[in-house]
Design a protein around this motif. Structure first.
Motif, PDB file in Angstrom:
ATOM      1  N   ALA A 175       0.363  -1.044   0.113  1.00 15.48           N
ATOM      2  CA  ALA A 175       0.212  -0.430  -0.352  1.00 15.48           C
ATOM      3  C   ALA A 175       0.769   0.932  -0.285  1.00 15.48           C
ATOM      4  O   ALA A 175       0.834   2.709   0.215  1.00 15.48           O
ATOM      5  CB  ALA A 175      -0.891  -0.037   0.988  1.00 15.48           C
ATOM      6  N   SER A 176       2.307   1.234   0.070  1.00 18.54           N
ATOM      7  CA  SER A 176       2.584   2.316  -0.048  1.00 18.54           C
ATOM      8  C   SER A 176       3.533   3.117  -1.115  1.00 18.54           C
ATOM      9  O   SER A 176       3.439   2.117  -2.082  1.00 18.54           O
ATOM     10  CB  SER A 176       4.368   1.860   1.029  1.00 18.54           C
ATOM     11  N   LEU A 177       3.111   4.345  -1.197  1.00 22.58           N
ATOM     12  CA  LEU A 177       4.308   4.775  -2.200  1.00 22.58           C
ATOM     13  C   LEU A 177       5.347   4.219  -3.130  1.00 22.58           C
ATOM     14  O   LEU A 177       6.455   4.174  -2.497  1.00 22.58           O
ATOM     15  CB  LEU A 177       4.314   7.013  -1.884  1.00 22.58           C
ATOM     16  N   PRO A 178       5.512   3.851  -4.023  1.00 24.80           N
ATOM     17  CA  PRO A 178       7.065   3.708  -4.719  1.00 24.80           C
ATOM     18  C   PRO A 178       7.383   4.967  -5.059  1.00 24.80           C
ATOM     19  O   PRO A 178       7.083   5.840  -4.928  1.00 24.80           O
ATOM     20  CB  PRO A 178       6.359   3.122  -5.930  1.00 24.80           C
ATOM     21  N   ARG A 179       8.721   4.182  -4.861  1.00 26.89           N
ATOM     22  CA  ARG A 179      10.493   5.937  -4.740  1.00 26.89           C
ATOM     23  C   ARG A 179       9.975   5.939  -6.663  1.00 26.89           C
ATOM     24  O   ARG A 179      10.085   5.797  -7.171  1.00 26.89           O
ATOM     25  CB  ARG A 179      11.016   5.057  -4.257  1.00 26.89           C
ATOM     26  N   SER A 180      10.305   7.451  -6.518  1.00 24.94           N
ATOM     27  CA  SER A 180      10.175   8.169  -7.587  1.00 24.94           C
ATOM     28  C   SER A 180      11.492   7.793  -7.897  1.00 24.94           C
ATOM     29  O   SER A 180      12.551   8.311  -7.144  1.00 24.94           O
ATOM     30  CB  SER A 180       9.332   9.504  -7.204  1.00 24.94           C
ATOM     31  N   ASN A 181      11.576   7.934  -9.679  1.00 27.22           N
ATOM     32  CA  ASN A 181      13.046   8.220 -10.182  1.00 27.22           C
ATOM     33  C   ASN A 181      13.433   9.742 -10.870  1.00 27.22           C
ATOM     34  O   ASN A 181      14.301  10.106 -10.969  1.00 27.22           O
ATOM     35  CB  ASN A 181      13.490   6.700 -10.589  1.00 27.22           C
ATOM     36  N   GLU A 182      12.610  10.437 -10.382  1.00 22.40           N
ATOM     37  CA  GLU A 182      12.530  11.489 -11.132  1.00 22.40           C
ATOM     38  C   GLU A 182      12.554  12.397  -9.724  1.00 22.40           C
ATOM     39  O   GLU A 182      13.059  12.366  -8.815  1.00 22.40           O
ATOM     40  CB  GLU A 182      11.624  11.953 -11.674  1.00 22.40           C
ATOM     41  N   THR A 183      13.630  14.078 -10.067  1.00 22.28           N
ATOM     42  CA  THR A 183      13.542  14.965  -9.064  1.00 22.28           C
ATOM     43  C   THR A 183      12.811  16.537  -9.016  1.00 22.28           C
ATOM     44  O   THR A 183      11.521  15.919 -10.105  1.00 22.28           O
ATOM     45  CB  THR A 183      15.758  15.655  -9.421  1.00 22.28           C
TER      46      THR A 183
ATOM     47  N   ASP B 256      -5.047   8.365   5.359  1.00 17.70           N
ATOM     48  CA  ASP B 256      -3.830   6.994   5.734  1.00 17.70           C
ATOM     49  C   ASP B 256      -4.218   8.263   3.592  1.00 17.70           C
ATOM     50  O   ASP B 256      -4.828   8.370   2.992  1.00 17.70           O
ATOM     51  CB  ASP B 256      -3.846   6.378   5.034  1.00 17.70           C
ATOM     52  N   TYR B 257      -2.452   8.488   3.069  1.00 18.10           N
ATOM     53  CA  TYR B 257      -2.192   8.303   1.353  1.00 18.10           C
ATOM     54  C   TYR B 257      -1.288   7.602   1.357  1.00 18.10           C
ATOM     55  O   TYR B 257       0.047   7.700   1.675  1.00 18.10           O
ATOM     56  CB  TYR B 257      -1.930  10.089   1.748  1.00 18.10           C
ATOM     57  N   ASN B 258      -1.195   6.667   0.967  1.00 19.38           N
ATOM     58  CA  ASN B 258      -0.598   5.412  -0.388  1.00 19.38           C
ATOM     59  C   ASN B 258       0.827   5.345   1.282  1.00 19.38           C
ATOM     60  O   ASN B 258       1.724   5.098   1.176  1.00 19.38           O
ATOM     61  CB  ASN B 258       0.376   5.896  -0.893  1.00 19.38           C
ATOM     62  N   GLY B 259       0.210   4.793   2.353  1.00 20.29           N
ATOM     63  CA  GLY B 259       1.430   4.568   3.031  1.00 20.29           C
ATOM     64  C   GLY B 259       1.815   5.909   4.161  1.00 20.29           C
ATOM     65  O   GLY B 259       2.470   5.627   4.757  1.00 20.29           O
ATOM     66  N   ILE B 260       1.060   7.035   4.039  1.00 24.82           N
ATOM     67  CA  ILE B 260       2.043   8.094   4.578  1.00 24.82           C
ATOM     68  C   ILE B 260       0.540   8.698   6.056  1.00 24.82           C
ATOM     69  O   ILE B 260      -0.741   8.770   5.062  1.00 24.82           O
ATOM     70  CB  ILE B 260       2.526   8.818   3.507  1.00 24.82           C
ATOM     71  N   LYS B 261       1.053   8.767   6.717  1.00 29.40           N
ATOM     72  CA  LYS B 261      -0.356   9.836   7.020  1.00 29.40           C
ATOM     73  C   LYS B 261      -0.400  10.637   7.169  1.00 29.40           C
ATOM     74  O   LYS B 261       0.502  11.863   6.757  1.00 29.40           O
ATOM     75  CB  LYS B 261       0.567   9.869   8.763  1.00 29.40           C
ATOM     76  N   VAL B 262      -1.770  11.310   7.049  1.00 29.18           N
ATOM     77  CA  VAL B 262      -1.772  12.303   6.575  1.00 29.18           C
ATOM     78  C   VAL B 262      -2.819  13.005   7.810  1.00 29.18           C
ATOM     79  O   VAL B 262      -3.735  12.219   8.384  1.00 29.18           O
ATOM     80  CB  VAL B 262      -3.212  12.493   5.077  1.00 29.18           C
ATOM     81  N   MET B 263      -2.611  14.347   8.596  1.00 29.63           N
ATOM     82  CA  MET B 263      -3.234  15.258   9.673  1.00 29.63           C
ATOM     83  C   MET B 263      -4.161  16.516   8.986  1.00 29.63           C
ATOM     84  O   MET B 263      -3.528  16.946   8.576  1.00 29.63           O
ATOM     85  CB  MET B 263      -2.283  15.312  10.555  1.00 29.63           C
ATOM     86  N   PRO B 264      -5.523  16.256   9.387  1.00 30.52           N
ATOM     87  CA  PRO B 264      -5.743  17.312   8.818  1.00 30.52           C
ATOM     88  C   PRO B 264      -6.096  18.127   9.756  1.00 30.52           C
ATOM     89  O   PRO B 264      -6.285  17.860  11.136  1.00 30.52           O
ATOM     90  CB  PRO B 264      -7.055  16.712   8.298  1.00 30.52           C
ATOM     91  N   THR B 265      -5.790  19.689   9.348  1.00 34.95           N
ATOM     92  CA  THR B 265      -5.849  20.379  10.382  1.00 34.95           C
ATOM     93  C   THR B 265      -6.459  22.255   9.755  1.00 34.95           C
ATOM     94  O   THR B 265      -6.666  22.214   8.358  1.00 34.95           O
ATOM     95  CB  THR B 265      -4.928  20.893  11.898  1.00 34.95           C
ATOM     96  N   PHE B 266      -6.891  23.375  10.592  1.00 34.29           N
ATOM     97  CA  PHE B 266      -7.879  24.533   9.887  1.00 34.29           C
ATOM     98  C   PHE B 266      -6.912  25.051   8.973  1.00 34.29           C
ATOM     99  O   PHE B 266      -5.046  24.842   9.110  1.00 34.29           O
ATOM    100  CB  PHE B 266      -7.978  24.871  11.176  1.00 34.29           C
ATOM    101  N   HIS B 267      -6.976  25.946   8.127  1.00 37.01           N
ATOM    102  CA  HIS B 267      -5.825  26.393   6.914  1.00 37.01           C
ATOM    103  C   HIS B 267      -6.136  27.313   8.500  1.00 37.01           C
ATOM    104  O   HIS B 267      -6.978  27.856   9.023  1.00 37.01           O
ATOM    105  CB  HIS B 267      -6.934  26.651   6.097  1.00 37.01           C
ATOM    106  N   PRO B 268      -4.123  28.187   7.969  1.00 34.92           N
ATOM    107  CA  PRO B 268      -3.623  29.415   9.474  1.00 34.92           C
ATOM    108  C   PRO B 268      -5.177  30.510   8.678  1.00 34.92           C
ATOM    109  O   PRO B 268      -5.048  31.221   9.561  1.00 34.92           O
ATOM    110  CB  PRO B 268      -2.507  29.834   8.783  1.00 34.92           C
ATOM    111  N   ALA B 269      -5.424  30.492   7.345  1.00 36.42           N
ATOM    112  CA  ALA B 269      -6.082  32.029   6.766  1.00 36.42           C
ATOM    113  C   ALA B 269      -6.941  31.684   7.911  1.00 36.42           C
ATOM    114  O   ALA B 269      -8.023  33.010   8.668  1.00 36.42           O
ATOM    115  CB  ALA B 269      -6.241  31.432   5.517  1.00 36.42           C
ATOM    116  N   TYR B 270      -7.329  30.745   8.041  1.00 33.32           N
ATOM    117  CA  TYR B 270      -9.093  30.019   8.857  1.00 33.32           C
ATOM    118  C   TYR B 270      -9.248  30.319  10.263  1.00 33.32           C
ATOM    119  O   TYR B 270      -9.286  31.137  11.012  1.00 33.32           O
ATOM    120  CB  TYR B 270      -9.788  28.819   9.408  1.00 33.32           C
ATOM    121  N   LEU B 271      -7.538  29.867  10.783  1.00 33.10           N
ATOM    122  CA  LEU B 271      -7.065  30.799  12.116  1.00 33.10           C
ATOM    123  C   LEU B 271      -6.891  31.785  12.325  1.00 33.10           C
ATOM    124  O   LEU B 271      -7.343  32.470  13.515  1.00 33.10           O
ATOM    125  CB  LEU B 271      -6.126  29.719  12.353  1.00 33.10           C
ATOM    126  N   LEU B 272      -6.595  32.709  11.151  1.00 29.74           N
ATOM    127  CA  LEU B 272      -6.685  33.914  11.827  1.00 29.74           C
ATOM    128  C   LEU B 272      -8.197  34.835  12.227  1.00 29.74           C
ATOM    129  O   LEU B 272      -8.160  35.438  12.465  1.00 29.74           O
ATOM    130  CB  LEU B 272      -5.599  34.302  10.207  1.00 29.74           C
TER     131      LEU B 272
END
Ligand code: URA
Length: 325
Positions: free
Chosen positions: A132-140, A283-299
């Motif tokens: 389920a994890s993201l394959p390594r990329s060979n580009e830069t 989860d995004y392809n094995g990477i942890k994703v933490m949703p939180t509020f946008h800083p503009a909204y926090l302002l």
């Protein structure tokens, strides 16, 4: 665990949390919450002392002193601001030194140190990536920029007033990545993501986590400023998102913090709202994703900074290996 150990652990947690939280509140400018937090910290410290007396604290006067020092450290952090509400770095540092001293003296006056955590493998990563994890990329990252081109005309945002394409920036080996929606006026003018008011708040949030902006990687779903800062349309987001996904495949961060609804919906392909999902790792392809509020909204609504800080603390604790998730 005996009473003394429990008491010591509570003190350390109390001092650390109160100190960090107050420093964060100062950093992001929620002074109004401090008064209650400060008395709350002092009250909790008193409760800890009372709960431990007479069994633990009486049998060890050093522990009682530590309790009072913990409360004082928390108090000290909250009294270090200058008139603009920003902390004096030296005094904030003194407070964390004080907390460190509490930790150290608590350790000295107590049972033996806990055993060290198990060692990482000596030979780097030997566990194969799961399917389920993201394959390594060979580009830069440079390949991706070259592919986008400064004249990109793949979506209507090319021709609705943008000054320039705003590419992602940061540490290509970052463990932490932040993803926003699209550039605003300042970003459009300077060609860098998150450098306006929302970006300055984001910098403070990163610093409150104990990191620097240069440590992380920062990007947006869309790279061109929408007119009047409107939300990019689903078609515009769909056109630009693949560049971000290619960057994620190169950087392979351990955590991606998605800032606000648009970034979250686009990265996670979800119809859920940010209020429902924030604070819980996705989860995004094995990477942890933490949703939180946008800083503009926090302002716009500073009362939400408290929840955003909880989300960032969870992220920081995960990166520091303190959470099993
Ligand atoms: N808001 C965003 O989502 N991205 C930026 O780069 C700036 C503001």
């Amino acid at each position: 665990m005996n009473d003394e150990s429990r008491f010591r652990d509570e003190l350390i947690t109390l001092a650390t949390e109160a100190g960090e939280y107050l420093a964060y509140l100062r950093e992001i400018g929620v002074e109004s919450l401090e008064g209650s937090l400060r008395s709350d910290a002092a009250r909790r410290a008193e409760q800890v002392v009372k709960a431990a007396t007479p069994d633990a604290a009486h049998s060890s006067p050093a522990l009682e002193r530590n309790a009072r020092a913990a409360a004082a450290a928390a108090e000290n952090v909250s009294s270090t601001a200058d008139s603009s509400g920003m902390p004096h770095r030296t005094e904030a540092a003194q407070s964390s030194q004080q907390i460190e001293m509490v930790k150290r003296s608590s350790k000295q006056s107590n049972a033996p140190e806990p055993p060290p955590p198990p060692q990482e493998t000596l030979f780097g990563e030997i566990t194969p990536q799961d399917e389920a994890s993201l394959p390594r990329s060979n580009e830069t990252l440079e390949d991706i920029r070259a592919d986008i081109t400064p004249q990109c005309m793949r979506c209507p945002l090319c021709c609705q007033g943008r000054t320039q394409v705003v590419n992602s920036e940061g540490n290509p080996q970052a463990r932490l990545m932040f993803v926003g929606e699209a550039p605003g006026a300042d970003e459009d003018a300077q060609g860098r993501p998150f450098i306006g008011r929302a970006g300055q708040l984001l910098n403070k949030m990163i610093e409150a986590m104990g990191m620097k902006r240069e440590d992380v990687f920062i990007g947006n779903v869309n790279r061109c400023r929408p007119p009047q800062n409107r939300t990019p349309s689903p078609a515009e987001a769909k056109t630009c998102k693949p560049f971000l996904l290619r960057e994620i495949a190169i950087v392979q961060p351990e955590v991606i913090v998605v800032l606000g609804n648009t970034a979250m919906k686009n990265l996670l392909d979800t119809k859920e709202g940010i209020t429902k999902l924030r604070g819980q790792f996705q989860d995004y392809n094995g990477i942890k994703v933490m949703p939180t509020f946008h800083p503009a909204y926090l302002l716009r609504d500073p009362s939400k900074k408290r929840e955003a800080w909880e989300d960032l603390k969870t992220t920081r604790d995960y990166l520091q290996g303190k959470l099993q998730q």
